[in-house]
Design a protein around this motif. Structure first.
Motif, PDB file in Angstrom:
ATOM      1  N   LYS A 227      76.958  55.295  56.987  1.00 19.07           N
ATOM      2  CA  LYS A 227      78.242  54.623  57.199  1.00 19.07           C
ATOM      3  C   LYS A 227      78.161  53.144  56.820  1.00 19.07           C
ATOM      4  O   LYS A 227      79.137  52.537  56.408  1.00 19.07           O
TER       5      LYS A 227
ATOM      6  N   SER B 258      78.229  63.058  53.927  1.00 19.22           N
ATOM      7  CA  SER B 258      78.173  62.102  55.033  1.00 19.22           C
ATOM      8  C   SER B 258      77.254  62.586  56.144  1.00 19.22           C
ATOM      9  O   SER B 258      76.750  63.711  56.134  1.00 19.22           O
TER      10      SER B 258
ATOM     11  N   GLN C  27      81.361  63.227  48.327  1.00 15.18           N
ATOM     12  CA  GLN C  27      80.358  62.531  49.119  1.00 15.18           C
ATOM     13  C   GLN C  27      79.660  63.504  50.054  1.00 15.18           C
ATOM     14  O   GLN C  27      80.101  64.635  50.234  1.00 15.18           O
TER      15      GLN C  27
END
Length: 196
Positions: free
Chosen positions: A182, A164, A162
């Protein structure tokens, strides 16, 4: 928020001023024999490599961006030359799925070799196939060898888990472009329910 991600300050200043000369750099990650070529007339040193001039023998065609597309979907890189030279390229290892990167660089003089800042990526992709053929010229034909390039990671690329907001801020502290990521996990775990 300034959109300067990944641009060297000198490169950005030259772009803003309008006082620059562009050249293209092409990296073809051929197994055991990578190619580093440029549209300059002299070699360019960058990223620990010497990018050799392809001159009038180099070919690069990037498809225009389509409606709703953020980046070009395909391109073609290649060279022109004699049939004997080009036929030898077909004997190399299979080109399918090798990585191909195209960069735009700014130089101090037209097609010169002195960089202004660092080059930045125009297209990153993988080879989807190769072609040996002829193209029409004024008064005749010219043999060419080309590699079809598709965007995105090739099958040899290892996918990361991922990316982020924290990853982005570590690299670009003032970049807030990922601050809402998020909430994506929450939306996936509890999708909205529409009642009838």
């Amino acid at each position: 928020m300034a959109m300067t991600r990944g641009l060297h300050p000198d490169t950005l200043a030259a772009l803003v001023s309008g006082q620059f000369h562009p050249v293209l750099l092409v990296h073809v990650d051929w197994p055991g024999d990578p190619v580093f070529a440029s549209s300059a007339l002299v070699p360019i040193s960058w990223a620990g490599q010497s990018w050799q001039p392809a001159g009038e023998f180099g070919l690069l065609e990037i498809a225009s961006e389509g409606l709703g597309a953020a980046v070009p979907a395909e391109a073609s890189v290649g060279i022109v030359g004699t049939l004997e030279l080009l036929a030898g390229l077909l004997d190399r290892a299979d080109a399918r799925n090798i990585d191909i990167d195209v960069y735009l660089a700014l130089v101090t003089t037209p097609q010169g070799g002195v960089l202004v800042g660092d080059p930045f990526p125009v297209m990153t992709g993988y080879c989807d196939g190769n072609d040996l053929g002829l193209r029409a010229l004024e008064g005749g034909v010219e043999p060419f060898f080309s590699l079809a390039v598709k965007t995105g990671p090739g099958v040899r690329t290892v996918l990361s888990a991922q990316h982020s907001d924290e990853d982005q801020r570590q690299r670009f502290p003032e970049d807030t472009g990922f601050r809402h990521t998020k909430l994506i996990e929450l939306a996936l775990s509890r999708p909205p329910v529409w009642t009838t």
